[in-house]
Design an enzyme around this catalytic site. Structure first.
Site, PDB file in Angstrom:
ATOM      1  CE1 TYR A   1      36.160  47.745  41.113  1.00  0.00           C
ATOM      2  CE2 TYR A   1      36.442  46.502  39.107  1.00  0.00           C
ATOM      3  CZ  TYR A   1      36.856  47.024  40.265  1.00  0.00           C
ATOM      4  OH  TYR A   1      38.150  46.294  40.673  1.00  0.00           O
TER       5      TYR A   1
ATOM      6  CG  ASP B   1      35.089  55.150  56.655  1.00  0.00           C
ATOM      7  OD1 ASP B   1      35.612  55.034  55.603  1.00  0.00           O
ATOM      8  OD2 ASP B   1      33.910  55.578  57.315  1.00  0.00           O
TER       9      ASP B   1
ATOM     10  N   GLY C   1      41.101  42.853  53.062  1.00  0.00           N
ATOM     11  CA  GLY C   1      40.578  42.377  51.716  1.00  0.00           C
ATOM     12  C   GLY C   1      41.521  41.327  51.285  1.00  0.00           C
TER      13      GLY C   1
HETATM   14  N1  SER Z   1      37.868  41.331  40.063  1.00  0.00           N
HETATM   15  C1  SER Z   1      37.022  42.717  39.687  1.00  0.00           C
HETATM   16  C2  SER Z   1      35.691  42.424  39.429  1.00  0.00           C
HETATM   17  O1  SER Z   1      35.193  41.029  38.998  1.00  0.00           O
HETATM   18  C3  SER Z   1      37.597  42.900  38.345  1.00  0.00           C
HETATM   19  O2  SER Z   1      38.746  43.947  38.769  1.00  0.00           O
HETATM   20  O3  SER Z   1      34.980  43.184  39.661  1.00  0.00           O
END
Ligand code: SER
Length: 317
Positions: A143, A52, A11
């Protein structure tokens, strides 16, 4: 001797952190893993394996077999993508963290864990300017909710089981090696790539939304410093505020024109505009700076110079 496991090595953060940790701790001691294939330098310079983190049995076997002492758990569904599949994102973000916390509890060799939190833990009721370390936190995104819950779990495992978990609330991270995917701060990376490739960019946020940002080198440096600092220096066991410069799309566009005078930007805010407006415009990270004696090196001009130079290199090859 440290033996380090990276989850999410392919990532945006993992692809750079893995290489830096290998430089410090030795290539053979940093085990890069991901659910997807990794960049060539990661596969060629040391161990890489598909793993995973949701598969708890496989995870614990891997950790025991390889005598892992530190885990960096970087895998997550970012803010924009999480809004498209809320329950799945919650499941991935939370269950993966719980699997890591349980492994740290069960496997004695695992002495330290790093897990990133985010500015997304804050919400529209949080003071937006110079957001303090301790403040109102009512995130409105899946999130953000998962990161806030994750912070609480990290502190719980620290207090209850004495697990050494360290964490930073990253702002938007700007990097040239691996582009992020599905975040609200992605514009601050896309803008540089599109400026070099096409000399124009359509921004998914409005021109004046200010968000805290940080160049990847500063984030990697702070992360390793936090992990290496003596436990006694830590004052926070949930997650530390951290920041570089706060930037608006308009400011970045103006700065890019120092290198690409004809660069053109248009604004078409989408659903991420509301997310951005609920996040802080600037962050107070004094507590972290005291704990690890650190400050960022990159301001907007340095970020722009580096991003454009590095993207140009890969673009012309
Ligand atoms: N960069 C992330 C996002 O935009 C924030 O932690 O989801």
């Amino acid at each position: 001797m440290e033996r380090i496991l990276i989850i999410g090595a392919a990532g945006q953060i993992g692809s750079e952190l893995t290489m830096e940790l290998r430089r410090i701790y030795g290539n053979a001691n940093v085990f890069a893993t991901d659910v997807k294939d990794a960049p060539a330098d990661i596969k060629e310079s040391g161990p890489f394996q598909l793993l995973d983190v949701m598969d708890d049995k496989h995870l614990i076997h891997f950790v025991i077999r390889n005598k892992i002492t530190q885990i960096y758990h970087l895998a997550a569904v970012l803010s924009g993508n999480a809004e498209k599949l809320p329950t799945q994102a919650w499941h991935i973000n939370m269950d993966s963290l719980m699997n890591i916390l349980e492994v740290a509890k069960l496997v004695e060799d695992v002495r330290k864990v790093f897990w990133p939190s985010s500015i997304a833990v804050f919400g529209s009721t949080t003071p937006r300017k110079n957001t303090p370390q301790l403040t109102v936190m009512e995130p409105s995104t899946v999130y953000g909710i998962s990161k806030l819950a994750g912070e609480r779990w990290c502190e719980y495992y620290h207090k209850r089981y004495n697990i050494d978990i360290r964490s930073l609330r990253y702002p938007g991270l700007i990097s040239y090696k691996t582009e992020p995917g599905g975040g609200t701060t992605d514009w601050a990376v896309e803008i540089y790539f599109e400026a070099v490739r096409k000399k124009n960019y359509t921004c998914f946020l409005g021109e004046d939304v200010s968000l805290p940002m940080m160049f990847m080198d500063d984030a990697i440096n702070a992360t390793i410093r936090l992990m290496e600092t003596d436990h006694a220096n830590l004052t926070c066991h949930s997650s530390y505020n951290i920041t570089g410069p706060s930037l608006t799309p308009r400011q970045v566009a103006v700065d890019i024109r120092r290198h690409i005078p004809g660069f053109d930007i248009t604004y078409k805010p989408d659903f991420r505009q509301l997310i951005a407006e609920s996040w802080p415009s600037s962050i107070d990270d004094q507590e972290l700076r005291t704990s690890i004696v650190w400050k960022p090196k990159y301001d907007l001009e340095h970020i722009t110079d580096r991003m454009i130079a590095e993207i140009r290199k890969t673009f012309t090859i």
